[in-house]
Design a protein around this motif. Sequence first.
Motif, PDB file in Angstrom:
ATOM      1  N   SER A   1       0.537  27.702   0.252  1.00  0.00           N
ATOM      2  CA  SER A   1      -0.425  28.726   1.055  1.00  0.00           C
ATOM      3  C   SER A   1       0.276  29.994   1.383  1.00  0.00           C
ATOM      4  CB  SER A   1      -0.975  28.097   2.169  1.00  0.00           C
ATOM      5  OG  SER A   1      -1.751  26.840   1.900  1.00  0.00           O
ATOM      6  N   PRO A   2      -0.342  31.043   1.195  1.00  0.00           N
ATOM      7  CA  PRO A   2       0.301  32.329   1.529  1.00  0.00           C
ATOM      8  C   PRO A   2       0.669  32.468   2.840  1.00  0.00           C
ATOM      9  CG  PRO A   2      -1.809  32.866   0.247  1.00  0.00           C
ATOM     10  CD  PRO A   2      -1.535  31.232   0.583  1.00  0.00           C
ATOM     11  N   GLY A   3       1.561  32.954   3.287  1.00  0.00           N
ATOM     12  CA  GLY A   3       2.251  33.165   4.545  1.00  0.00           C
ATOM     13  C   GLY A   3       2.845  31.894   5.383  1.00  0.00           C
ATOM     14  N   GLN A   4       3.363  30.927   4.578  1.00  0.00           N
ATOM     15  CA  GLN A   4       3.913  29.787   5.010  1.00  0.00           C
ATOM     16  C   GLN A   4       5.258  30.025   5.578  1.00  0.00           C
ATOM     17  OE1 GLN A   4       2.113  27.541   5.585  1.00  0.00           O
ATOM     18  NE2 GLN A   4       2.000  25.749   3.719  1.00  0.00           N
ATOM     19  N   ASN A   5       5.758  29.383   6.676  1.00  0.00           N
ATOM     20  CA  ASN A   5       6.822  29.711   7.429  1.00  0.00           C
ATOM     21  C   ASN A   5       8.027  28.597   7.054  1.00  0.00           C
ATOM     22  OD1 ASN A   5       8.846  30.278   9.180  1.00  0.00           O
ATOM     23  ND2 ASN A   5       7.650  30.153  11.097  1.00  0.00           N
ATOM     24  N   TYR A   6       8.817  29.086   6.071  1.00  0.00           N
ATOM     25  CA  TYR A   6       9.721  28.332   5.531  1.00  0.00           C
ATOM     26  C   TYR A   6      10.799  27.931   6.467  1.00  0.00           C
ATOM     27  CZ  TYR A   6       8.265  28.526   0.357  1.00  0.00           C
ATOM     28  OH  TYR A   6       7.678  28.307  -0.533  1.00  0.00           O
ATOM     29  N   ASP A   7      10.936  28.971   7.361  1.00  0.00           N
ATOM     30  CA  ASP A   7      11.944  28.593   8.537  1.00  0.00           C
ATOM     31  C   ASP A   7      11.800  27.230   9.268  1.00  0.00           C
ATOM     32  OD1 ASP A   7      13.095  31.123   7.591  1.00  0.00           O
ATOM     33  OD2 ASP A   7      12.365  32.283   9.436  1.00  0.00           O
ATOM     34  N   ASP A   8      10.587  26.954   9.626  1.00  0.00           N
ATOM     35  CA  ASP A   8      10.403  25.741  10.485  1.00  0.00           C
ATOM     36  C   ASP A   8      10.597  24.581   9.508  1.00  0.00           C
ATOM     37  OD1 ASP A   8       9.682  27.033  12.667  1.00  0.00           O
ATOM     38  OD2 ASP A   8       7.593  26.983  12.288  1.00  0.00           O
ATOM     39  N   VAL A   9      10.440  24.584   8.431  1.00  0.00           N
ATOM     40  CA  VAL A   9      10.716  23.488   7.271  1.00  0.00           C
ATOM     41  C   VAL A   9      11.891  23.453   7.068  1.00  0.00           C
ATOM     42  CG1 VAL A   9      10.373  22.802   4.914  1.00  0.00           C
ATOM     43  CG2 VAL A   9       8.260  23.637   6.161  1.00  0.00           C
ATOM     44  N   ILE A  10      12.722  24.509   6.748  1.00  0.00           N
ATOM     45  CA  ILE A  10      14.350  24.327   6.612  1.00  0.00           C
ATOM     46  C   ILE A  10      15.028  23.931   7.956  1.00  0.00           C
ATOM     47  CG2 ILE A  10      16.247  25.858   6.122  1.00  0.00           C
ATOM     48  CD1 ILE A  10      14.369  27.530   4.167  1.00  0.00           C
ATOM     49  N   LYS A  11      14.569  24.545   9.025  1.00  0.00           N
ATOM     50  CA  LYS A  11      15.020  23.983  10.178  1.00  0.00           C
ATOM     51  C   LYS A  11      14.972  22.483  10.564  1.00  0.00           C
ATOM     52  CE  LYS A  11      14.619  25.009  15.319  1.00  0.00           C
ATOM     53  NZ  LYS A  11      13.924  25.682  16.209  1.00  0.00           N
ATOM     54  N   THR A  12      13.890  21.949  10.376  1.00  0.00           N
ATOM     55  CA  THR A  12      13.603  20.862  10.690  1.00  0.00           C
ATOM     56  C   THR A  12      14.441  19.802   9.576  1.00  0.00           C
ATOM     57  OG1 THR A  12      11.506  21.178  11.341  1.00  0.00           O
ATOM     58  CG2 THR A  12      11.709  18.984  10.437  1.00  0.00           C
ATOM     59  N   ILE A  13      14.316  20.156   8.234  1.00  0.00           N
ATOM     60  CA  ILE A  13      15.172  19.385   7.227  1.00  0.00           C
ATOM     61  C   ILE A  13      16.758  19.302   7.762  1.00  0.00           C
ATOM     62  CG2 ILE A  13      16.116  19.370   4.904  1.00  0.00           C
ATOM     63  CD1 ILE A  13      13.244  20.553   4.167  1.00  0.00           C
ATOM     64  N   GLU A  14      17.225  20.560   7.927  1.00  0.00           N
ATOM     65  CA  GLU A  14      18.515  20.573   8.259  1.00  0.00           C
ATOM     66  C   GLU A  14      19.158  20.107   9.598  1.00  0.00           C
ATOM     67  OE1 GLU A  14      19.673  24.732   7.341  1.00  0.00           O
ATOM     68  OE2 GLU A  14      19.615  24.424   5.257  1.00  0.00           O
ATOM     69  N   ASN A  15      18.317  20.283  10.691  1.00  0.00           N
ATOM     70  CA  ASN A  15      18.531  19.889  11.955  1.00  0.00           C
ATOM     71  C   ASN A  15      18.063  18.562  12.467  1.00  0.00           C
ATOM     72  OD1 ASN A  15      19.900  22.336  12.222  1.00  0.00           O
ATOM     73  ND2 ASN A  15      18.033  23.077  13.194  1.00  0.00           N
ATOM     74  N   ASP A  16      16.864  18.079  11.995  1.00  0.00           N
ATOM     75  CA  ASP A  16      16.264  16.895  12.362  1.00  0.00           C
ATOM     76  C   ASP A  16      16.115  15.608  11.384  1.00  0.00           C
ATOM     77  OD1 ASP A  16      15.669  18.369  14.845  1.00  0.00           O
ATOM     78  OD2 ASP A  16      13.723  18.956  14.168  1.00  0.00           O
ATOM     79  N   ILE A  17      16.301  16.041  10.325  1.00  0.00           N
ATOM     80  CA  ILE A  17      16.308  14.915   9.185  1.00  0.00           C
ATOM     81  C   ILE A  17      17.713  14.788   8.691  1.00  0.00           C
ATOM     82  CG2 ILE A  17      15.383  14.461   7.042  1.00  0.00           C
ATOM     83  CD1 ILE A  17      12.830  15.868   7.640  1.00  0.00           C
ATOM     84  N   ALA A  18      18.235  15.740   8.209  1.00  0.00           N
ATOM     85  CA  ALA A  18      19.594  15.360   7.460  1.00  0.00           C
ATOM     86  C   ALA A  18      20.828  15.131   8.391  1.00  0.00           C
ATOM     87  CB  ALA A  18      19.914  16.485   6.357  1.00  0.00           C
ATOM     88  N   THR A  19      21.686  14.295   7.994  1.00  0.00           N
ATOM     89  CA  THR A  19      22.928  14.054   8.878  1.00  0.00           C
ATOM     90  C   THR A  19      23.898  15.026   8.056  1.00  0.00           C
ATOM     91  OG1 THR A  19      23.751  12.281   7.512  1.00  0.00           O
ATOM     92  CG2 THR A  19      22.271  11.963   9.838  1.00  0.00           C
ATOM     93  N   VAL A  20      23.825  15.217   6.816  1.00  0.00           N
ATOM     94  CA  VAL A  20      24.649  16.113   6.158  1.00  0.00           C
ATOM     95  C   VAL A  20      23.754  16.635   4.849  1.00  0.00           C
ATOM     96  CG1 VAL A  20      25.974  14.423   4.762  1.00  0.00           C
ATOM     97  CG2 VAL A  20      26.894  16.440   4.920  1.00  0.00           C
ATOM     98  N   CYS A  21      23.918  17.659   4.559  1.00  0.00           N
ATOM     99  CA  CYS A  21      23.104  18.154   3.160  1.00  0.00           C
ATOM    100  C   CYS A  21      23.746  19.297   2.534  1.00  0.00           C
ATOM    101  CB  CYS A  21      21.786  18.573   3.847  1.00  0.00           C
ATOM    102  SG  CYS A  21      21.507  20.070   4.786  1.00  0.00           S
ATOM    103  N   CYS A  22      23.254  19.501   1.250  1.00  0.00           N
ATOM    104  CA  CYS A  22      23.714  20.692   0.489  1.00  0.00           C
ATOM    105  C   CYS A  22      22.302  20.917  -0.050  1.00  0.00           C
ATOM    106  CB  CYS A  22      24.681  20.302  -0.494  1.00  0.00           C
ATOM    107  SG  CYS A  22      24.123  19.249  -1.695  1.00  0.00           S
TER     108      CYS A  22
END
Length: 93
Positions: free
Chosen positions: A13-34
């Motif tokens: 969808s236009p105007g999606q906020n990738y920042d919240d998705v990325i923050k959730t993946i990197e801070n709340d889901i992954a213990t380590v990621c690349c």
Amino acid sequence: MSKPYMLTYDLNSPGQNYDDVIKTIENDIATVCCKYWESSYLFRSNLSPSEMIDKLSPYLDNGDKFFITEIVNNKNGWLTQSQWNFINQNIYD
């Protein structure tokens, strides 16, 4: 115990906020990621795929696509040696 996963997504969808998705993946889901790819992650997590989607769902709508799968150490690809080293030492420890 954490397991290795691959997650890929498209926020359509236009105007999606990738920042919240990325923050959730990197801070709340992954213990380590690349994140060597656009809109994809290779990571370890203590959560199940259903629990991961539950954490991401506040930032998704019907037009978005997510795929999460547990992966095994049977891989090949075109990456730098330092990227392979990180994956071998941190994702498949």
